[in-house]
Structures are given as structure tokens and as C-alpha cells.
Design an enzyme around this catalytic site. Structure first.
Site, PDB file in Angstrom:
ATOM      1  N   TRP A 357       0.826  -1.211   0.000  1.00 43.23           N
ATOM      2  CA  TRP A 357       0.000   0.000   0.000  1.00 43.23           C
ATOM      3  C   TRP A 357       0.859   1.260   0.000  1.00 43.23           C
ATOM      4  O   TRP A 357       0.362   2.359  -0.229  1.00 43.23           O
ATOM      5  CB  TRP A 357      -0.960   0.002   1.188  1.00 43.23           C
ATOM      6  CG  TRP A 357      -0.305   0.185   2.535  1.00 43.23           C
ATOM      7  CD1 TRP A 357       0.462  -0.703   3.205  1.00 43.23           C
ATOM      8  CD2 TRP A 357      -0.388   1.339   3.383  1.00 43.23           C
ATOM      9  NE1 TRP A 357       0.874  -0.191   4.406  1.00 43.23           N
ATOM     10  CE2 TRP A 357       0.361   1.062   4.554  1.00 43.23           C
ATOM     11  CE3 TRP A 357      -1.027   2.576   3.289  1.00 43.23           C
ATOM     12  CZ2 TRP A 357       0.497   1.969   5.603  1.00 43.23           C
ATOM     13  CZ3 TRP A 357      -0.893   3.480   4.342  1.00 43.23           C
ATOM     14  CH2 TRP A 357      -0.134   3.174   5.473  1.00 43.23           C
ATOM     15  N   ASP A 358       2.154   1.097   0.239  1.00 40.91           N
ATOM     16  CA  ASP A 358       3.082   2.229   0.218  1.00 40.91           C
ATOM     17  C   ASP A 358       2.980   3.008  -1.094  1.00 40.91           C
ATOM     18  O   ASP A 358       3.128   4.236  -1.121  1.00 40.91           O
ATOM     19  CB  ASP A 358       4.526   1.750   0.363  1.00 40.91           C
ATOM     20  CG  ASP A 358       4.761   0.843   1.550  1.00 40.91           C
ATOM     21  OD1 ASP A 358       3.783   0.295   2.080  1.00 40.91           O
ATOM     22  OD2 ASP A 358       5.927   0.661   1.927  1.00 40.91           O
ATOM     23  N   GLU A 488       1.361  -1.542  13.423  1.00 37.97           N
ATOM     24  CA  GLU A 488       1.383  -3.004  13.469  1.00 37.97           C
ATOM     25  C   GLU A 488       1.778  -3.545  14.838  1.00 37.97           C
ATOM     26  O   GLU A 488       1.870  -4.760  15.019  1.00 37.97           O
ATOM     27  CB  GLU A 488       2.326  -3.525  12.379  1.00 37.97           C
ATOM     28  CG  GLU A 488       1.807  -3.233  10.982  1.00 37.97           C
ATOM     29  CD  GLU A 488       2.810  -3.536   9.883  1.00 37.97           C
ATOM     30  OE1 GLU A 488       2.401  -3.593   8.717  1.00 37.97           O
ATOM     31  OE2 GLU A 488       4.008  -3.697  10.194  1.00 37.97           O
ATOM     32  N   LYS A 601       4.211   1.951  16.324  1.00 41.64           N
ATOM     33  CA  LYS A 601       5.265   1.749  15.336  1.00 41.64           C
ATOM     34  C   LYS A 601       5.359   2.917  14.359  1.00 41.64           C
ATOM     35  O   LYS A 601       6.443   3.369  14.003  1.00 41.64           O
ATOM     36  CB  LYS A 601       5.009   0.450  14.566  1.00 41.64           C
ATOM     37  CG  LYS A 601       6.054   0.116  13.520  1.00 41.64           C
ATOM     38  CD  LYS A 601       5.672  -1.149  12.770  1.00 41.64           C
ATOM     39  CE  LYS A 601       6.700  -1.479  11.695  1.00 41.64           C
ATOM     40  NZ  LYS A 601       6.294  -2.644  10.878  1.00 41.64           N
ATOM     41  N   GLN A 602       4.209   3.395  13.897  1.00 44.18           N
ATOM     42  CA  GLN A 602       4.167   4.462  12.901  1.00 44.18           C
ATOM     43  C   GLN A 602       2.831   5.187  13.008  1.00 44.18           C
ATOM     44  O   GLN A 602       1.943   4.756  13.729  1.00 44.18           O
ATOM     45  CB  GLN A 602       4.343   3.886  11.499  1.00 44.18           C
ATOM     46  CG  GLN A 602       3.174   3.025  11.028  1.00 44.18           C
ATOM     47  CD  GLN A 602       3.466   2.273   9.753  1.00 44.18           C
ATOM     48  OE1 GLN A 602       4.079   1.225   9.774  1.00 44.18           O
ATOM     49  NE2 GLN A 602       3.009   2.799   8.634  1.00 44.18           N
TER      50      GLN A 602
END
Length: 769
Positions: A357-358, A488, A601-602
Site C-alpha cells: 500500500w506504500d 502493526e 510503530k508508525q
């Protein structure tokens, strides 16, 4: 974190050989041209730690899934872009001893990647075990002017000896992938030929039956004179070579020019590959090394003309952004709608080199503003062409009636990722694909794309969301159960805010798109509806009901959106209160401990606020940023750029710059201790976003381009270009103001610091601050 790459605006320089970091350097010094790529391995033999890598775009192998416990819905394989036959190989023997920098005494060493012109050069001086000293210069490139070809020039000077130097030029297809699940070799030999100074190997991938022909032609000069030599040829398993021994005296210089190609059955019939490989190397040879290098420089000049970002006063920042732009441009060119952008591009094996999906969330914004419109359009067509597979993927998980779940990881549209918490639950990827369609249209006004391709994709995605939600009797709301958001570190949760919000947005955007196509392309609308067995009245009514009654977690006391149910059951600890020895968490904590922590994580909630910023006020943006960022460890390469953009929006210049530097130099400085596995290509687009959307404040609001630039105190100035609806503008920001220059198109109206400005074609406007 490493700090051995010298700062330079246009070059990546390693001075002195850092043997312990060689794999990192091999990633950093990778080259590519959209069709193929090569890690920064040495041409000559190296017996030290190294990961050879030569990759051909779109050629992959379905490596059988390896899991301890099979679950229904698991894909049977993980697709992998393969380490292919090496074209750079040269064996050099000096008075009988093989040149090997692992065993030789290195007296001087320099490795240099010229990003302006697209070539890699390495120079070194070494004393062999026999006492002979050689000086070597090796320069190579993969041509973006002729994307089937590459070339290298390799010179060896006899510094302190007389005797002989033997040079063997070879092609080696007997290669493996380090990440093979079952230590399997993925290639079989189909054909080979070698005669004199030329050779070809044709290999085929097992199962997928892609054929690739790699060809070479070389010539040897001594002291600038072409040598008429007899070559000893060798043909082994998936290996061909030609070698010759030359007498030398002290001071003599031997120079090898080697031309190579990769051609595949993706573009030619298999029975033509030998012929096409010979044509390609002969074409390169006839053009000649210097002329090919000149063509390479011209082609790169054109790319930089459209995509360069110029930073004055900060070489580290300048080098970082150009390094990212360079790798993006050599990874994907938009020439082939069957290709996409792997997270590692042509620089390593991790993540298989396949599509995530990046691409839609991070790469599309870069190509939209820096490349011809057709480049992004092909990225979107790639997904449309795989719609049938996306519907099949959803069916495997129990969905029906045309619901489409695009894969988390893919080469051909089929899901090939097998971590259950991602494969089955990280479904927000569907939303990123829909958002990319929206983003493309608002930047280009190409609404015809909706009728031709986009609407069918949006309908499949919305049908998935409509079936994926559940009605909660307790909440009297629709809920989204068992998902994994962008964070995640929070698996199998209920009501991840970002996933639910983007699902709602998709349903709304699809309804709007249906109305547009029905009104403007009625014939095409009827065709789409009929082919999809779409009951517009009933299905759209259901979508509206879901949007109106979707549950979204919200904490009134903190004025924040709750990342997911149960988030506040976790002990609330800030990253600053962690002992640094625990970071990165993925290297020091068990997965159980990570899952029970509140660490992020992000960007997760903040990913949604970034994408839908105009739907929220500044106070909401700030409260969510102030809460979630201190809990974020940024152990995804995709994280720093989003935080940099939001920090800039909030006027937090220091944090915006800190995150920019982290994302721009993520690989150069090996922030996450994983550059050895390959570069983070897709997050490199986020670096561009952090400058243009972060510091530059570039947005599209109600179809209008808006800018609100800020100047980091570390910089004297910066400039960037943006293409928008057929126009290209150059924006330069200094401490005195902003200059906007119209370069292409008919002119346009923009908003600069909330002021409406009409920029006529080929004019400039300066706004003082």
C-alpha cells in the site's frame, strides 16, 4: 546509527573501506533504470561479507509459504523478485594471485555515487599478498536512455611490478536468493553461448517460466590501445566467460570496457531472446562507453529538471533529499503499467520486491507532482488490471457479490503475504488505493479516469467495506472488528479509528463517483452497473446507513480519537521515559511485550489526520499529535515523514526538521539498523512529501492548489517544483519571502498564505513575509 557517508550536495561518498558495513554500502550504492537494478557489489571477486544482487523488474518466483500452522485463506506462496544473473563480474589475477579486497591490504579506497549523472565509481589502491600493488578505477551505470543496457569501465594499473595481469569477464547465472524459504535455487538454464569477447545466458524461472537473457561484450585496452587478443572461453553451469592474459611492466594500465544487457520474455517472445540480447549488447558497444555515459547524463538532467529540490545552507539535508529522489527515479519510470514499486526497489531482497500500500499512500504524491501525468495513471491502472484478483482474494476470505480486497503484498494481484495479522486484518490498504484515485483526479482533473477505470475499483472496495462491518446491538453502531491499523504493534483490535474512518470516506467518495459517471458518461455507467450486477439504490442506501452509524472511538477529556478499543487498558508510557537500550523495540522486546505496550510503530490516527486534514480543525490536529507522537517509536520507515508534515502544519519547526532529517537520511545513516537489507524506496517518497507538503505547506483544497511555506532555520533557502492540472510551478522560499514562477501550462490560480493569486503563464510573483 552510522556516520561514515560524507556530506555532499550531489554525491554519495564513502572514503575508506568500511568492511564491517559493506552490506550497508552495497545497498546505498545501488543503481537502477526502472527495468533492472544492481546492488553496489564489487566487479572483482570479494570473499568477505556481501549480498550479491542483480534484479530484473517484474520477474518473480512464487516461493512456497513456510508457516508453522496453516490457516484457511493463507496464500500458498510469497512472490519474490529474484536475484538474477550477474553482469558486472570480472576476475583479475596479478602474477597469478586473485585480486580480492578481503585478503589484500587496502592502501586507499573511495566509493562515489554521482546522483546528478547517474553513475557509480570506485577507486582503490591495494597491496596483494604477493607484494604487488595495483591501482583500480571502476565506473558503471545502468542506462535510463536505453533501459535494456548497462556498461562498466574497469582499469588496473601496475604500480610496483612487472609480469602479467589476467582479466576474465563473465556472466554468472548460478545465483541464489538469501531469503529463499527452502534454500531453493529459482532459475534453470535454457541456453548459453560464448565466443571470444561475447556471451549470452538464457535462464528461466521455475513455476512462473519467465525467461531472461543476459548478454555481454567486452574489449581490453592497454595504455589506451585496443588489444587484439585471443580469449580463452569457458562455459559452465549457467556461467560463461572470456579471459586473456596481458604482459605488463611497472606503470602499465589495463582497461576493460564491458557492455551488458538484460532482456526478458515479458517484452519478447522466448525464442527471440538470444537474438535480442546480442542486438542489445552490439547496440551498446557500437554507441560506445563515453557516448552512453553522455546520454545517461542528459537523461538524468531531464529527470532532475522536473523533480529536484534545492536546499541552500545544509549539505546533509540537501544530500538526503536528492538521494531519495534519485532512487525513486531509478526505481520506477512509468514505462510499463504492469510494473510497480517494491519497498526495496532494486536494492535488496527483503519484502520480496513486491507491491504494498506504500505505493498509493506515499509514492503517488511524488509522481503526481514531479512526473508526466501518465506515470501516475499507470500506477492506478496497475490496480485496475488486478481487480479480478482482488475480488478472488475477498472470496477466499468469505466475501461475495463483487467485494474486492486488494492484497497487502502482490506481484500479479494475488495475495502472497502470510502473516495472519497483516494478511487478513491490515485491510486499510483498500482505502489507500481509493484515496490514490481521488488524489490523482484532484491533481490532474482527469475525471475520465473514473469512467474508464476508477469507478469499478471504487465499487469493489466499497462493497468490501459494506460486508466487513458488523452491527453492534450494544453500541447501536456499525463496528469494524479484528483489524490491524498502520500501527502493526496493535494487532487484531476492534474499531481501529483510521481503518473505520477511511472506510466511511471510501463509501462517500464512491457514491459521489457513481453520480458523476452516471451524469457525464451514462452509457459507460450502465455498462459498469450491469457487469457488476450493481443495485445502485439498495447498495448506496446501505453505504449511507453505515457512514451515518459507524462507531468512531473518541476521548472527550483528551480531545483525541482513540486508536482502537482497549488502547487505554495499556499502561501509558512515553518513549522518552524508556531506557534507550530497549530501542529499537523489535530488536530487544518479545512480540508479546510489544503487543501489550502502548507504543506505536508508525502514524496511525495521525495517518488519517494527515490524509483528511481539511476535515478537522487545528486544535484537534494538535491534541492528537501531542498525545500520539510521544508514544511513537518510529520503527517503520513510513513514520517520520507524516509526523514531519503535521509538525510543520502546527508550526513546530524543530520537530518538523528533526523528522525530516530522520526520513531523508534514514538509509544513509542507517537509523533503524536495517539498511543492509536494502533501501526503503517507498518511504523515500515520504521524504519528498515532508519538504513539499511539510515545509512547503502544499495542499489541494476544494480543487485549488494552496501553499503556506515555512523556512527551517537551518536553511538559507529551498525550492521545489509542483505539477498541477497541466501547469508546473517553481516555488522558492527564502527568509524574505516566497517566489512562485510559472514554467509550463496556461497559468493557474493558487492560494498562497490564504491569499488568492493568479499566476499567468511564464511569469513570476514574489510575496514578502
Amino acid at each position: 546509527m552510522k556516520d561514515y557517508i560524507q556530506h555532499d550536495p550531489w554525491k554519495i561518498i564513502e572514503q575508506g573501506f568500511h568492511k564491517e558495513d559493506n552490506r550497508i554500502s552495497e545497498s546505498i550504492f545501488s543503481i537502477g533504470n526502472g527495468k533492472m537494478g544492481q546492488r553496489g557489489n564489487f566487479e572483482e571477486h570479494y570473499s568477505g561479507d556481501s549480498m550479491p544482487g542483480n534484479y530484473v523488474a517484474g520477474v518473480y518466483y512464487p516461493d512456497k509459504t513456510r508457516v508453522g500452522w496453516w490457516k484457511n485463506g493463507y496464500p500458498e506462496y510469497f512472490a519474490k523478485v529474484l536475484n538474477a544473473a550477474s553482469w558486472i563480474g570480472l576476475d583479475v589475477h596479478v602474477n597469478g594471485e586473485r585480486l580480492d579486497l578481503h585478503t589484500a591490504e587496502i592502501l586507499d579506497f573511495r566509493r562515489e555515487l554521482d546522483m546528478r549523472e547517474g553513475w557509480l565509481k570506485r577507486t582503490f589502491k591495494a597491496r596483494l599478498l604477493n607484494g604487488n600493488i595495483v591501482e583500480v578505477e571502476a565506473l558503471r551505470f545502468l542506462s535510463i536512455a536505453d533501459d535494456e543496457c548497462g556498461a562498466l569501465r574497469y582499469s588496473v594499473k601496475a604500480v610496483n611490478f612487472s609480469g602479467d595481469i589476467e582479466v576474465k569477464s563473465f556472466l554468472n547465472g548460478d545465483v541464489v536468493n538469501e531469503d529463499s524459504n527452502y534454500d531453493e535455487q529459482f532459475w534453470v538454464e535454457i541456453a548459453k553461448s560464448v565466443e571470444g569477447n561475447a556471451g549470452v545466458i538464457v535462464s528461466e524461472t521455475k513455476k512462473t517460466a519467465y525467461q531472461v537473457a543476459i548478454g555481454m561484450k567486452f574489449e581490453i585496452f592497454k595504455n589506451d590501445e585496443l588489444q587484439d587478443l585471443d580469449y580463452a572461453n569457458e562455459a559452465l553451469k549457467m556461467y560463461v566467460s572470456g579471459s586473456s592474459k596481458l604482459d605488463v611492466v611497472e606503470g602499465d594500465q589495463i582497461v576493460v570496457y564491458k557492455y551488458a544487457c538484460n532482456v526478458s520474455s515479458r517484452y519478447y517472445a522466448a525464442d527471440q531472446l538470444l537474438e535480442k540480447a546480442e542486438e542489445a549488447v552490439n547496440r551498446a558497444h557500437s554507441i560506445g562507453f563515453d557516448n552512453m555515459l553522455e546520454d545517461q547524463a542528459k537523461a538524468w538532467a531531464d529527470k532532475w529538471q522536473h523533480s529536484d529540490i534545492v536546499v541552500e545552507g545544509d549539505d546533509a539535508a540537501q544530500q538526503g533529499i536528492r538521494f531519495n529522489i534519485f532512487h525513486l527515479n531509478q526505481t520506477y519510470t512509468g514505462e510499463d503499467a504492469r510494473l510497480n514499486i517494491g519497498p526495496k526497489g532494486f536494492t535488496g531482497e527483503k519484502y520480496g520486491g513486491v507491491t504494498y500500500w506504500d505505493t498509493e499512500a506515499y509514492c503517488v504524491p511524488f509522481y503526481l507532482c514531479t512526473a508526466p501525468q501518465e506515470v501516475t495513471r499507470k500506477l492506478l491502472i496497475y490496480r485496475h488490471n488486478q481487480l479480478g484478483r482482488a475480488i478472488e482474494n475477498a472470496e477466499k476470505l468469505g466475501f461475495d457479490k463483487g467485494a474486492a480486497l486488494y492484497p497487502m503484498v502482490t506481484m500479479n494481484g494475488e495475495e502472497c503475504h502470510n502473516e495472519w495479522e497483516i494478511t487478513f486484518e491490515e485491510i486499510h490498504r483498500n482505502g489507500a488505493i481509493a484515496y490514490a484515485i481521488f488524489n490523482y483526479i484532484r491533481h490532474t482533473d482527469d475525471k475520465e479516469y473514473l469512467a474508464e477505470y476508477g469507478l469499478e475499483v471504487l465499487m469493489g472496495i466499497s462493497r468490501f467495506w459494506a460486508q466487513r462491518v458488523n452491527w453492534s446491538e450494544g453500541l447501536e453502531k456499525y463496528v469494524m472488528l479484528g483489524v490491524t491499523g498502520p500501527n502493526e504493534f496493535d494487532n487484531n483490535v476492534d474499531n481501529n479509528w483510521y481503518t473505520s474512518y477511511i472506510a466511511m470516506w471510501c463509501l462517500k467518495y464512491t457514491e459521489e463517483s457513481l453520480a458523476y459517471v452516471k451524469e457525464n458518461h451514462p452509457k459507460r455507467y450502465e455498462e459498469i452497473v450491469q457487469n457488476a450486477s450493481f443495485d445502485a439504490s439498495a447498495e448506496v442506501a446501505k453505504w449511507r446507513e453505515i457512514r451515518e452509524k459507524m462507531y468512531l472511538g473518541y476521548d472527550e477529556k483528551r480531545n483525541i480519537f482513540i486508536q482502537a478499543d482497549g488502547f487505554f487498558n495499556k499502561e501509558q508510557i512515553l518513549v522518552k521515559d524508556l531506557d534507550p537500550k530497549h530501542l529499537p523495540l523489535v530488536h530487544h522486546w518479545s512480540w508479546d511485550r510489544i503487543l501489550r505496550s502502548n507504543f506505536i510503530k508508525q502514524a496511525d490516527v495521525l495517518q488519517g489526520l494527515y490524509m483528511f486534514e481539511e476535515e478537522f480543525d487545528l486544535e484537534t490536529l494538535k491534541s492528537n499529535y501531542d498525545f500520539y507522537e510521544p508514544r511513537t517509536v518510529h520503527e517503520s520507515s513510513l513514520s517520520p515523514c507524516v509526523h514531519s508534515i503535521i509538525a510543520a502544519k502546527l508550526g513546530d519547526e524543530d520537530r518538523a526538521y528533526e523528522f525530516y532529517l530522520r526520513t531523508s537520511r534514514l538509509d544513509l545513516d542507517d537509523y533503524n539498523s536495517d539498511t543492509k537489507d536494502g533501501l526503503h524506496i517507498t518511504s523515500m517518497a515520504g521524504t519528498w512529501m515532508s519538504v513539499v507538503e511539510g515545509f512547503g505547506g502544499k495542499r489541494v483544497v476544494d480543487g485549488q492548489l494552496t501553499l503556506s511555506p515555512m523556512l527551517p532555520k537551518q536553511w538559507k533557502s529551498y525550492s521545489f517544483k509542483v505539477s498541477f492540472k497541466g501547469n508546473t510551478i517553481l516555488v522558492k522560499v527564502t527568509d524574505s519571502g516566497v517566489e512562485v514562477t510559472h514554467e509550463e501550462g496556461q497559468g493557474l490560480q493558487i492560494k498562497l498564505y490564504d491569499e488568492e493569486i493568479n499566476i499567468k503563464a511564464n511569469t513570476s510573483i514574489v510575496v514578502h513575509r
